[in-house]
Design a protein around this motif. Structure first.
Motif, mmCIF file in Angstrom:
data_model
loop_
_atom_site.group_PDB
_atom_site.id
_atom_site.type_symbol
_atom_site.label_atom_id
_atom_site.label_comp_id
_atom_site.label_asym_id
_atom_site.label_seq_id
_atom_site.Cartn_x
_atom_site.Cartn_y
_atom_site.Cartn_z
ATOM 1 N N ALA A 61 -2.221 13.071 -4.956
ATOM 2 C CA ALA A 61 -1.058 13.877 -3.948
ATOM 3 C C ALA A 61 -0.750 15.290 -4.775
ATOM 4 C CB ALA A 61 0.067 13.072 -3.455
ATOM 5 N N PHE A 62 -0.440 16.270 -4.236
ATOM 6 C CA PHE A 62 0.346 17.316 -4.734
ATOM 7 C C PHE A 62 1.667 17.113 -4.975
ATOM 8 C CE2 PHE A 62 -3.158 19.712 -2.730
ATOM 9 C CZ PHE A 62 -3.175 20.966 -3.382
ATOM 10 N N LYS A 63 2.316 17.877 -6.080
ATOM 11 C CA LYS A 63 3.356 17.740 -6.396
ATOM 12 C C LYS A 63 4.459 18.049 -5.346
ATOM 13 C CE LYS A 63 4.648 16.285 -9.678
ATOM 14 N NZ LYS A 63 4.756 14.934 -10.405
ATOM 15 N N SER A 64 5.671 17.769 -5.505
ATOM 16 C CA SER A 64 6.659 18.391 -4.288
ATOM 17 C C SER A 64 6.831 19.836 -4.682
ATOM 18 C CB SER A 64 8.089 17.428 -4.570
ATOM 19 O OG SER A 64 9.072 17.900 -3.788
ATOM 20 N N VAL A 95 0.920 11.025 1.869
ATOM 21 C CA VAL A 95 1.262 9.927 2.816
ATOM 22 C C VAL A 95 0.197 8.921 2.374
ATOM 23 C CG1 VAL A 95 1.461 9.473 5.270
ATOM 24 C CG2 VAL A 95 1.918 11.703 4.459
ATOM 25 N N GLN A 96 0.813 7.688 1.929
ATOM 26 C CA GLN A 96 -0.012 6.629 1.632
ATOM 27 C C GLN A 96 0.753 5.505 2.082
ATOM 28 O OE1 GLN A 96 -0.697 6.765 -2.576
ATOM 29 N NE2 GLN A 96 -1.320 8.940 -2.675
ATOM 30 N N SER A 97 -0.115 4.926 3.184
ATOM 31 C CA SER A 97 0.576 3.797 3.652
ATOM 32 C C SER A 97 -0.210 2.582 2.715
ATOM 33 C CB SER A 97 -0.192 3.478 5.014
ATOM 34 O OG SER A 97 0.334 4.561 5.926
ATOM 35 N N SER A 98 0.832 1.493 2.606
ATOM 36 C CA SER A 98 0.557 0.494 1.581
ATOM 37 C C SER A 98 -0.491 -0.686 2.523
ATOM 38 C CB SER A 98 1.571 -0.514 1.598
ATOM 39 O OG SER A 98 2.521 0.367 0.683
ATOM 40 N N ALA A 99 -1.369 -1.224 2.008
ATOM 41 C CA ALA A 99 -2.276 -2.337 2.593
ATOM 42 C C ALA A 99 -1.531 -3.239 3.119
ATOM 43 C CB ALA A 99 -3.110 -2.898 1.587
ATOM 44 N N ALA A 100 -1.663 -3.401 4.623
ATOM 45 C CA ALA A 100 -0.984 -4.378 5.315
ATOM 46 C C ALA A 100 -1.409 -5.910 4.818
ATOM 47 C CB ALA A 100 -1.296 -4.334 6.834
ATOM 48 N N PRO A 101 -0.290 -6.730 4.586
ATOM 49 C CA PRO A 101 -0.521 -8.085 4.237
ATOM 50 C C PRO A 101 -1.437 -8.923 5.507
ATOM 51 C CG PRO A 101 1.848 -7.390 3.787
ATOM 52 C CD PRO A 101 1.159 -6.282 4.840
ATOM 53 N N PRO A 102 -1.643 -10.003 5.145
ATOM 54 C CA PRO A 102 -2.404 -10.758 6.082
ATOM 55 C C PRO A 102 -1.614 -11.228 7.237
ATOM 56 C CG PRO A 102 -2.973 -11.631 4.023
ATOM 57 C CD PRO A 102 -2.050 -10.622 3.947
ATOM 58 N N GLY A 103 -1.940 -11.071 8.478
ATOM 59 C CA GLY A 103 -1.040 -11.413 9.832
ATOM 60 C C GLY A 103 -0.354 -10.241 10.105
ATOM 61 N N PHE A 104 -0.493 -9.050 9.561
ATOM 62 C CA PHE A 104 0.315 -7.716 9.861
ATOM 63 C C PHE A 104 -0.851 -6.960 10.866
ATOM 64 C CE2 PHE A 104 3.253 -9.244 7.164
ATOM 65 C CZ PHE A 104 4.485 -8.379 7.345
ATOM 66 N N LEU A 105 -0.087 -6.373 11.883
ATOM 67 C CA LEU A 105 -1.056 -5.303 12.662
ATOM 68 C C LEU A 105 -0.103 -4.186 12.751
ATOM 69 C CD1 LEU A 105 -2.995 -4.731 14.663
ATOM 70 C CD2 LEU A 105 -1.892 -5.491 16.703
ATOM 71 N N VAL A 106 -0.459 -2.865 12.101
ATOM 72 C CA VAL A 106 -0.136 -1.731 12.175
ATOM 73 C C VAL A 106 -0.674 -0.823 13.142
ATOM 74 C CG1 VAL A 106 0.276 0.302 10.623
ATOM 75 C CG2 VAL A 106 0.402 -1.947 9.519
ATOM 76 N N LEU A 122 7.765 8.799 2.660
ATOM 77 C CA LEU A 122 7.501 10.219 2.185
ATOM 78 C C LEU A 122 8.615 10.683 1.470
ATOM 79 C CD1 LEU A 122 5.478 12.289 1.188
ATOM 80 C CD2 LEU A 122 5.569 13.149 3.034
ATOM 81 N N MET A 123 9.837 10.844 2.497
ATOM 82 C CA MET A 123 10.969 11.276 2.157
ATOM 83 C C MET A 123 11.654 10.591 1.079
ATOM 84 S SD MET A 123 12.362 12.374 5.982
ATOM 85 C CE MET A 123 14.071 12.921 5.611
ATOM 86 N N TRP A 124 11.615 9.401 0.671
ATOM 87 C CA TRP A 124 12.142 8.627 -0.205
ATOM 88 C C TRP A 124 11.500 9.197 -1.685
ATOM 89 C CZ3 TRP A 124 16.535 6.147 0.305
ATOM 90 C CH2 TRP A 124 16.942 5.608 1.382
ATOM 91 N N SER A 125 10.205 9.106 -1.626
ATOM 92 C CA SER A 125 9.563 9.398 -2.665
ATOM 93 C C SER A 125 9.740 11.000 -3.114
ATOM 94 C CB SER A 125 7.985 9.445 -2.506
ATOM 95 O OG SER A 125 7.840 8.037 -2.141
#
Length: 539
Positions: free
Chosen positions: A203-206, A382-393, A409-412
């Motif tokens: 990712a690019f720097k802020s 914008v990097q979504s974490s891998a969803a754990p088993p049993g999760f539907l995104v 993204l705003m937190w980071s």
């Protein structure tokens, strides 16, 4: 007697006042990230004895010591309550997506907050193998498990739900890995694998702004005449994402068409596939020859994100990109960290036996923009974490970005801006303290004070959980700190030390000082002689 003080005063270096004590406090960075979480119990998830104990509030804090000068604290304030009548109606919708939309229409959650709806085990909203549904907004649906039936008290019920709630927060809110990566400008890390290094550098720097350039590369205009509606495609597929990310940075889009632009790498012909291929090892040599043709926007200092669409000529078509396992990449595209992406668009199907060159080709912009949009998300962080088993995104929708992804993204970005601004300000203060010949103008002092004030406000807003204000103040802090650090006036007397100053002025003052010193010595001698004569007369 008058000239020496006058000379000293007129040749001294002007140094405006700086808030040194406040800057030294920034060397020890302590951040607290606070998020509000609301857990809503639907009908059928609690027994009457448990319902009597709600609403209630719990606070969970977690300390994270990054190094001796940087410490983080994650704070979640969780409020538990039962669902209202309108929320119950929304949870009775046929699908989880419709329920998510209806709940969003009832009340919009503030930026940085989350709402988790606990639904009964028998609810038809989720498939049998799914326990958690994460929607496009800031809401999630959590199905209670069979083990909750044994819970008699509200405390036992919450103990059963806590592991799943933590998993939801890890996916939808800030995570330790994201925040730690955002501190890379302040803290030195040693990733353990090449994959982790690539993830940190992708990712690019802020930055306050980004320039996005779409380029169409036509290596052989004699083979095909290309038509692409880049303006309409950018407005349809890219602009919704940029509009949603307007709080993070400013964006500008431009496009260009380059004729006779080659990749710079000769593809290999694969007789088994009757096609040309580019292997993963040769992709690194593709960018430099092409980049020389792209040009640059000299009027802007913002980072440039390059997206290139390459249409092979008739003699090298079709052209496919292979990964390290010699398998064709489904998107036929690749991206370079902190640079952009390239997609190969094959048009060999247009070259029939009766085709007349150049062939008119209309590019399928939906296919192209789908690839570029995915690359743009990665390059912007914008990097979504891998969803754990049993999760539907749920899919991110037409905006290309879910609300909770924007919050992550705003937190980071807030933490990254604070870390970068503190490093810049403390480095500038150390530089000014070590080299006394640097002029500190009032403008620089004003920028430094502004950066320090904005940093203090950003840290306070993060602690209060006001994510939007924290990001805004952090952006102001990094802009003011960099403006002060790179001010040209800091270099005026940097290479004019005291020894050179004396070397210049001594030839001027020495001829005047010799007769003055001789006169002073003569006056002192006469004064001593007169004192002796007076003493002799008294005796």
């Amino acid at each position: 007697m008058v000239g020496v003080p006058l000379w000293w005063k007129t040749t001294e270096t002007y140094r405006a006042w700086l808030p040194v004590s406040q800057i030294r406090e920034l060397e020890k960075l302590q951040l607290q990230l606070s998020a509000d979480v609301e857990v809503v119990f639907a009908r059928g998830t609690m027994i009457p004895e448990q319902q009597k104990k709600v609403p209630l509030t719990q606070t969970h804090e977690e300390d994270h010591a990054v190094d001796e000068d940087t410490a983080l604290k994650y704070r979640y304030e969780t409020k538990y309550r039962t669902a209202t009548i309108m929320e119950e109606d929304a949870l009775n919708k046929p699908t989880a997506a419709q329920a998510d939309l209806s709940l969003h229409m009832l009340s919009e959650s503030p930026c940085g907050s989350l709402v988790i709806y606990v639904i009964p085990e028998s609810s038809p909203l989720l498939p049998e193998d799914v326990n958690v549904y994460i929607g496009q907004r800031r809401t999630a649906l959590l199905r209670v498990g069979a083990q909750t039936r044994t819970a008699k008290t509200i405390e036992q019920l919450l103990d059963h739900l806590q592991p799943q709630i933590k998993e939801v927060l890890r996916v939808m809110s800030f995570s330790r890995a994201d925040i730690t990566a955002a501190l890379s400008d302040r803290v030195r890390f040693h990733p353990g694998s090449k994959e982790s290094i690539a993830d940190n550098m992708r990712a690019f720097k802020s930055s306050p702004g980004y320039e996005i350039t779409f380029s169409l590369l036509n290596p052989d205009p004699k083979s095909h005449r290309l038509h692409w509606d880049i303006e309409g495609a950018a407005e349809t597929y890219i602009q919704p994402l940029l509009t949603k990310m307007s709080a993070v940075a400013n964006f500008s889009i431009d496009s260009q068409t380059l004729h006779y632009a080659m990749l710079g790498v000769n593809p290999r012909y694969d007789s088994s596939r009757s096609a040309y291929t580019l292997n993963a090892d040769s992709l690194a040599h593709v960018i430099n020859p092409v980049e020389a043709r792209l040009g640059s926007n000299a009027a802007s200092s913002n980072p440039v994100l390059n997206f290139l669409l390459y249409v092979p000529d008739a003699h090298h078509s079709p052209l496919y990109i292979q990964d390290h396992h010699k398998q064709e990449v489904p998107s036929n595209a690749f991206h370079s960290p902190r640079w952009g992406g390239i997609m190969v668009y094959n048009v060999d199907g247009y070259y029939g036996p009766e085709a007349e060159f150049p062939v008119d080709i209309n590019i399928n912009m939906a296919k192209v923009m789908g690839v570029f949009l995915a690359q743009l998300r990665l390059l912007l962080g914008v990097q979504s974490s891998a969803a754990p088993p049993g999760f539907l995104v749920a899919p991110c929708g037409t905006a290309g970005l879910a609300d909770w992804e924007l919050d992550r993204l705003m937190w980071s970005r807030s933490v990254e801006n604070i870390a970068t601004a503190t490093t810049t300000i403390t480095s500038l203060a150390q530089l000014l303290d070590q080299i006394g010949n640097i002029v500190i103008n009032d403008n620089i002092a004003e920028q430094v004070s502004s950066a320090v004030t904005s940093l203090q406000l950003a840290v306070a807003e993060l602690e209060a959980g006001n994510l939007g204000f924290a990001l805004q103040f952090s952006k102001e802090a990094i802009m003011a700190s960099e403006k002060a650090f790179f001010d040209p006036s800091l270099l005026h007397l940097l290479y004019f030390p005291d020894d050179q100053k004396f070397a210049i002025y001594i030839p001027l003052f020495l001829p005047m000082c010799v007769p003055i010193l001789l006169s002073l010595l003569k006056m002192a001698s006469e004064a001593r002689k007169k004192r002796r004569e007076k003493q002799a007369k008294k005796d």
